[in-house]
Scaffold this motif. Structure first.
Motif, mmCIF file in Angstrom:
data_model
loop_
_atom_site.group_PDB
_atom_site.id
_atom_site.type_symbol
_atom_site.label_atom_id
_atom_site.label_comp_id
_atom_site.label_asym_id
_atom_site.label_seq_id
_atom_site.Cartn_x
_atom_site.Cartn_y
_atom_site.Cartn_z
ATOM 1 N N LEU A 1 -3.245 6.788 7.704
ATOM 2 C CA LEU A 1 -2.827 7.958 9.084
ATOM 3 C C LEU A 1 -3.735 8.916 8.644
ATOM 4 C CD1 LEU A 1 0.955 8.897 8.433
ATOM 5 C CD2 LEU A 1 -0.099 7.575 10.548
ATOM 6 N N ILE A 2 -4.687 8.753 10.319
ATOM 7 C CA ILE A 2 -5.571 10.122 9.808
ATOM 8 C C ILE A 2 -5.198 11.775 11.119
ATOM 9 C CG2 ILE A 2 -7.899 10.322 10.308
ATOM 10 C CD1 ILE A 2 -7.732 8.406 8.489
ATOM 11 N N ARG A 3 -5.459 12.311 10.456
ATOM 12 C CA ARG A 3 -4.458 13.772 10.743
ATOM 13 C C ARG A 3 -6.383 14.373 11.605
ATOM 14 N NH1 ARG A 3 -2.331 19.225 8.369
ATOM 15 N NH2 ARG A 3 -2.174 20.184 9.934
ATOM 16 N N GLY B 1 0.760 -6.006 9.487
ATOM 17 C CA GLY B 1 1.788 -7.088 8.986
ATOM 18 C C GLY B 1 1.618 -6.151 6.755
ATOM 19 N N LYS B 2 1.200 -4.992 6.709
ATOM 20 C CA LYS B 2 2.018 -4.782 4.777
ATOM 21 C C LYS B 2 2.549 -4.355 5.071
ATOM 22 C CE LYS B 2 -2.712 -5.350 4.666
ATOM 23 N NZ LYS B 2 -3.121 -6.632 3.860
ATOM 24 N N ARG B 3 3.295 -3.749 3.937
ATOM 25 C CA ARG B 3 4.418 -3.229 3.355
ATOM 26 C C ARG B 3 4.048 -2.118 2.912
ATOM 27 N NH1 ARG B 3 6.488 -7.284 -1.099
ATOM 28 N NH2 ARG B 3 4.173 -7.178 -1.150
ATOM 29 N N VAL B 4 4.586 -0.856 3.487
ATOM 30 C CA VAL B 4 3.983 0.421 3.251
ATOM 31 C C VAL B 4 4.994 1.640 2.697
ATOM 32 C CG1 VAL B 4 2.984 2.122 4.786
ATOM 33 C CG2 VAL B 4 1.909 0.442 5.250
ATOM 34 N N VAL B 5 4.385 2.222 1.406
ATOM 35 C CA VAL B 5 4.979 3.147 1.310
ATOM 36 C C VAL B 5 4.875 4.069 1.658
ATOM 37 C CG1 VAL B 5 6.030 3.738 -0.926
ATOM 38 C CG2 VAL B 5 5.385 1.844 -0.960
ATOM 39 N N LEU B 6 5.608 5.360 2.263
ATOM 40 C CA LEU B 6 4.992 6.260 2.887
ATOM 41 C C LEU B 6 5.630 7.288 2.316
ATOM 42 C CD1 LEU B 6 3.517 7.471 5.943
ATOM 43 C CD2 LEU B 6 6.117 7.085 6.771
ATOM 44 N N VAL B 7 3.857 8.325 2.074
ATOM 45 C CA VAL B 7 4.747 9.328 0.881
ATOM 46 C C VAL B 7 4.402 10.599 2.009
ATOM 47 C CG1 VAL B 7 4.584 10.309 -1.142
ATOM 48 C CG2 VAL B 7 4.037 8.258 -1.161
ATOM 49 N N ASP B 8 5.728 11.286 1.747
ATOM 50 C CA ASP B 8 5.982 12.776 2.487
ATOM 51 C C ASP B 8 5.789 13.757 1.351
ATOM 52 O OD1 ASP B 8 4.903 14.496 4.574
ATOM 53 O OD2 ASP B 8 5.779 14.244 5.755
ATOM 54 N N ASP B 9 6.008 14.966 1.882
ATOM 55 C CA ASP B 9 6.569 15.935 0.981
ATOM 56 C C ASP B 9 8.628 16.279 0.730
ATOM 57 O OD1 ASP B 9 6.741 18.490 2.631
ATOM 58 O OD2 ASP B 9 4.616 17.307 2.598
ATOM 59 N N SER B 10 8.773 16.151 1.963
ATOM 60 C CA SER B 10 9.768 16.404 2.174
ATOM 61 C C SER B 10 10.316 16.340 3.643
ATOM 62 C CB SER B 10 10.524 18.360 2.191
ATOM 63 O OG SER B 10 9.409 19.252 3.264
ATOM 64 N N MET C 1 0.612 -1.054 -0.233
ATOM 65 C CA MET C 1 0.119 0.143 0.226
ATOM 66 C C MET C 1 0.668 1.127 -0.166
ATOM 67 S SD MET C 1 -1.087 0.347 4.144
ATOM 68 C CE MET C 1 -2.528 -1.420 3.744
ATOM 69 N N VAL C 2 0.543 2.156 -0.526
ATOM 70 C CA VAL C 2 1.025 3.716 -0.565
ATOM 71 C C VAL C 2 0.397 4.374 0.221
ATOM 72 C CG1 VAL C 2 1.376 6.200 -1.626
ATOM 73 C CG2 VAL C 2 1.364 3.580 -3.101
ATOM 74 N N VAL C 3 0.598 4.993 1.815
ATOM 75 C CA VAL C 3 0.172 5.709 1.884
ATOM 76 C C VAL C 3 0.340 7.288 2.344
ATOM 77 C CG1 VAL C 3 -0.136 6.338 5.000
ATOM 78 C CG2 VAL C 3 -0.515 4.119 4.197
ATOM 79 N N PRO C 4 -0.430 8.137 2.105
ATOM 80 C CA PRO C 4 -0.054 9.909 2.385
ATOM 81 C C PRO C 4 0.530 10.053 3.964
ATOM 82 C CG PRO C 4 -2.254 9.178 1.687
ATOM 83 C CD PRO C 4 -1.903 7.905 1.953
ATOM 84 N N VAL C 5 1.374 10.647 3.876
ATOM 85 C CA VAL C 5 1.156 11.744 5.632
ATOM 86 C C VAL C 5 0.494 12.921 4.728
ATOM 87 C CG1 VAL C 5 2.720 13.160 6.541
ATOM 88 C CG2 VAL C 5 4.013 10.694 5.251
ATOM 89 N N PRO C 6 -0.774 12.635 5.571
ATOM 90 C CA PRO C 6 -1.543 13.916 5.258
ATOM 91 C C PRO C 6 -1.126 15.320 6.076
ATOM 92 C CG PRO C 6 -2.187 12.388 6.839
ATOM 93 C CD PRO C 6 -0.853 11.714 6.680
#
Ligand code: SF4
Length: 461
Positions: free
Chosen positions: A303-305, A338-347, A276-281
């Protein structure tokens, strides 16, 4: 960072300025202020805090008149206290003037020393006040001529809204570091840092103020001057990466799809096997969407903000690990376990927040966490109006990728390349500032940031 707004000849000028500031709140949360002109006298109201804290629930009877400017501030020069809040107002031989400034003057120390040497008494520790002193001392008879003469002394980043007794002036420095746009609301011209402020008012977007343009609105109508020597414009590419609101049209292009394109290119440059791809909100969302589209890996809101956390909070007595991040973000174990996570942030700046977020995702049960950043490594401080820390505090300026990966406790880290960032923004290396990403500083600065801070704060504390 700051947000600026101006409106000329509208019966509800001050109220619309407050509305405009709400839309520009992301550009500065330390203070908010509005100045108005009734054609005779200038009026000012400002305070520390968010726009809602300063202006919420109050009538604006103390801001009469049909011309107004507004400012939200995030300090990049001078400390955070009320005298430094914008707009700043002064009475001069050319009449009263109020000024809202987005940017940072790189020659402000030299100018301030010169002015103080000539007897000027400063009442703030901002670089913006230098402009008012130059204006006050100009020997030009016409206030607009006096302003233009002052502007010619400035080096660095300055998008300005200037309110005179019977005129509104917008200015963008010749390098065009910071944005400024022109709109129209029922025949009243509007200036704003970003188009999202025009959208909120239902104002029509007309165009960007060009780099080096001085636009004057007065009883004679609207006219433009280009008083600066011509230079290659270099708008700030970090506006596209993070600062601007994603719905804004900035430097001629809408921000959201650029951030998505950054995510797509990031996925090509740094692919990874993941579930999964998880955004950093919220700021990582557009790039995460792009990463997901390109990679085919599903986008999951892991992730929930919490949007209701204020800017400051009281730390608990018993140490609670990573409380500052936990107040703002919550991981969803049911999605992440149990998931392999791609955590995406801007910087990634200092790396401490990223490390906390990686921990949060791991604590929720993720099997792997691969951090992907939709901008290149930040290796230099900004001197043009973005409050980046000193170089010594920038993680990527002091560590290689292996050490960064260990520091943030991720399984892998991947940054968007400088070329990838420019490709997404459809800019090229010489036509946008990317000094903080290792590019050249387009306007040389002779003074060190420390010297600037010292000079502007020595008398106040
Ligand atoms: S140094 Fe970075 S943040 Fe500063 S103006 Fe240049 S691109 Fe923008």
């Amino acid at each position: 960072m700051c947000g600026i707004f101006g409106i000329y000849r509208h019966p509800e000028a001050a109220k619309l300025a407050v509305y405009g500031l709400y839309a520009l709140q992301h550009r500065g949360q330390e203070s908010a202020g509005v100045a108005s002109s009734d054609g005779d006298v200038l009026h000012l109201a400002k305070g520390m805090g968010l726009v809602s804290e300063v202006f919420g629930g109050r009538d604006l009877d103390d801001l009469p008149g049909d011309c107004s400017i507004g400012h939200v501030r995030y300090s990049t020069s001078g400390s955070s206290y009320l005298a430094n809040a914008g707009p700043i107002l002064a009475a001069t031989q050319h009449g009263e003037v109020a000024l809202g400034h987005n940017g940072n003057l790189v020659n402000c120390c030299d100018l301030r020393e010169e002015l103080e040497g000539g007897g000027a008494i400063f009442s703030t520790t901002t670089d913006s006040e230098v402009i008012l002193h130059l204006f006050a001392r100009s020997t030009q008879a016409d206030p607009v001529d006096a302003l233009v003469e002052s502007l010619k002394r400035l080096q660095g980043a300055f998008s300005l809204v200037v309110l005179l007794r019977d005129a509104l002036v917008g200015v963008r420095d010749p390098w065009g570091f910071r944005p400024l746009v022109l709109g129209d609301l029922e025949g009243s011209p509007v200036l704003a840092s970003e188009t999202c402020a025009l959208d909120l008012l239902n104002a029509r977007y007309i165009r960007e103020i060009a780099p080096g343009e001085v636009i004057i609105m007065d009883r004679e109508g609207i006219r433009s001057l280009f008083p600066f020597p011509k230079v290659q414009p270099v708008p700030c590419i970090f506006e596209y990466v993070y600062f601007a609101r994603p719905d804004s049209d900035l430097f001629g292009r809408v921000v959201f799809p650029i951030r998505q394109a950054m995510g797509r290119i990031l996925a090509k440059e740094h692919p990874v096997e993941a579930d999964m791809v998880v955004p950093v909100p919220d700021s990582g969302l557009p790039a995460a969407m792009g990463y997901s589209e390109q990679s085919g890996i599903p986008l999951v809101w892991g992730l929930i903000r919490n949007h209701y956390v204020g800017r400051t909070f009281i730390a608990p007595r018993q140490s609670m690990r990573d409380v500052s991040v936990r107040l703002k973000l919550n991981a969803v174990p049911a999605l992440l376990k149990g998931k392999r996570v791609v955590l995406v942030d801007d910087s990634l700046v200092r790396g401490t927040t990223s490390r906390k977020i990686v921990r949060l995702v791991r604590d929720a049960g993720a099997a792997e966490v691969h951090l992907r950043l939709s901008s290149p490594p930040i290796v230099n401080s900004c001197v043009y109006g973005i409050d980046t820390p000193e170089r010594s505090e920038l993680l990527a300026a002091n560590m290689d990728l292996e050490a960064i990966t260990a520091f943030v406790e991720a399984d892998s880290v991947g940054y968007l390349s400088v070329e990838g960032m420019h490709a997404a923004a459809e800019t090229d290396l010489g036509r946008a500032c990317h000094a903080c990403f290792g590019g050249p500083y387009p306007v040389q600065y002779t003074q060190l940031r420390e010297r600037q801070r010292h000079l502007f704060e020595k008398d106040h504390r």
